[in-house]
Design an enzyme around this catalytic site. Structure first.
Site, PDB file in Angstrom:
ATOM      1  CB  ALA A 185      -3.274  -3.882   1.978  1.00 54.18           C
ATOM      2  CG  HIS A 186      -4.190  -3.889   6.899  1.00 48.33           C
ATOM      3  ND1 HIS A 186      -4.349  -5.077   7.484  1.00 48.33           N
ATOM      4  CD2 HIS A 186      -2.950  -3.866   6.365  1.00 48.33           C
ATOM      5  CE1 HIS A 186      -3.431  -5.660   7.773  1.00 48.33           C
ATOM      6  NE2 HIS A 186      -2.458  -5.134   6.998  1.00 48.33           N
ATOM      7  CG  ASN A 187      -3.312   0.159   9.070  1.00 47.53           C
ATOM      8  OD1 ASN A 187      -3.713  -0.742   9.334  1.00 47.53           O
ATOM      9  ND2 ASN A 187      -3.462   1.413  10.051  1.00 47.53           N
ATOM     10  CB  SER A 197       1.730  -0.275   7.114  1.00 50.05           C
ATOM     11  OG  SER A 197       0.709  -0.818   7.886  1.00 50.05           O
TER      12      SER A 197
END
Length: 357
Positions: A238-240, A258
């Site tokens: 997923a993102h980050n 994250s």
């Protein structure tokens, strides 16, 4: 290759009749398939009895077998030696500078020497592709993306804009790099509003990404996959997310937004890590586990929610006995209630006798 050349390549010790060092090896096969002219390997001691029935010309193994009749190359790790040897016999293809007339390559793209770009590929504005890289077919490379040297991309991969891919990266068919992260804000009525994902994906050298896996771009900043990390098929990043070096993510595993993985972390099949936590280096997450809180370095956990692996093993060992345990508990409860009733009845009788007296 000759046996002596193979021995040198894998840093092994040859046990064979005098003069056979120059015997030629033409292929590598499993123990059951190998024939004369082939070399095979023994990595699991369970298959040691098969040595007497081998038809191969040579075998890689970790311990000399005096009773075996074929040439033996003794190495510290037969599976690692096999990897080295197979990369020599079957090297990754490198580009030869062929660009298909059925590909679109932007005039502003910078293409290194020896790059192959196959049919139906799209190389957008501002893209940089390093030397010797191969784009097979049906690949989309978005604006201002950078690919390193000797990158090999299998068919139908999408790499979106601004991503940075290191050297010697391998991406299997259908993977998507740089898709939007899953981010929405919600108002008091429950309506969701999209948050544009304006970050990028950065993938280090020697990373491998499995078929139909996805690596989402960051909301801001970078989603980062560290050098040497290997991802199986159907993995979701997923993102980050930040993933360290030399990690292994097995099929259907996932890391939420994250999340942080240290170096050399292993996620077994279908394991998941929730967002905004950190898994320390050298940790191992068992199959189908759900990690809901940060883990220190060297952790071994299993289960959902994940608990220390040794405790999880003890829990699993009694699961099959739970029905009989429940039956025994219910029997004890009935006995206890019967005993309570009997004691209560005696007390009433004794009390009545005292009052009448």
């Amino acid at each position: 290759m000759t046996l002596s050349e193979i021995c040198s390549l894998v840093s092994g010790e040859l046990f064979a009749p005098v003069g056979s060092e120059s015997q030629s090896i033409r292929g590598i096969r499993s123990m059951s398939e190998a024939r004369e002219g082939d070399i095979t390997f023994l990595a699991n001691v369970r298959y040691r009895p098969e040595l007497k029935r081998l038809k191969a010309s040579a075998v890689l193994l970790s311990q000399h077998e005096p009773d075996a009749t074929i040439a033996q190359i003794v190495v510290r790790d037969p599976y690692l030696a096999l990897s080295i040897l197979m990369q020599h016999f079957y090297p990754m293809p490198k580009g030869s500078g062929q660009i298909s007339p059925m590909a679109f390559v932007s005039p502003t793209a910078r293409i290194g020497s020896g790059v192959d770009i196959g049919p139906m590929c799209v190389v957008s504005e501002g893209v940089t592709i390093g030397e010797g890289s191969v784009l097979t077919s049906g690949i989309h490379v978005g604006k201002n993306t950078t690919l390193g040297n000797d990158v090999y991309i299998h068919p139908n991969v999408v790499i979106r804009e601004d991503c940075r891919i290191g050297n010697r990266v391998i991406i299997q068919p259908g993977a998507v790099i740089g898709s939007d992260g899953f981010g929405y804000a919600v108002d008091p009525s429950g309506k969701r509003f999209r948050i544009p994902q304006v970050g990028i994906v950065v993938i280090g050298d020697d990373v491998e990404i499995g078929a139909n896996s996805t690596v989402d771009r960051a909301t801001f900043g970078e989603t980062n996959i560290g050098r040497g990390t290997k991802m199986d098929n159907l993995v979701q990043i997923a993102h980050n997310v930040k993933i360290g070096q030399d990690c292994v993510l097995v099929a259907q595993s996932a890391v939420a937004g994250s999340g942080r993985l240290g170096d050399r972390v292993i996620l077994a099949g279908q394991a998941a890590v929730v967002g905004h936590i950190e898994v320390g280096s050298d940790s191992v997450i068992g199959g189908q586990s759900g990690v809901a809180s940060s883990l220190s370095e060297g952790s071994r956990v299993s289960g959902s929610p994940a608990i220390p692996h040794n405790i999880w093993l003890r829990v699993q060992s009694i699961v099959k006995d739970l029905p009989s345990i429940l039956a025994r508990i219910r029997k004890l409860e009935r006995l206890f209630r019967s005993s309570e009733t009997a004691v209560s009845g005696n007390e009433i009788q004794e009390g009545g006798t005292e009052k009448n007296g």
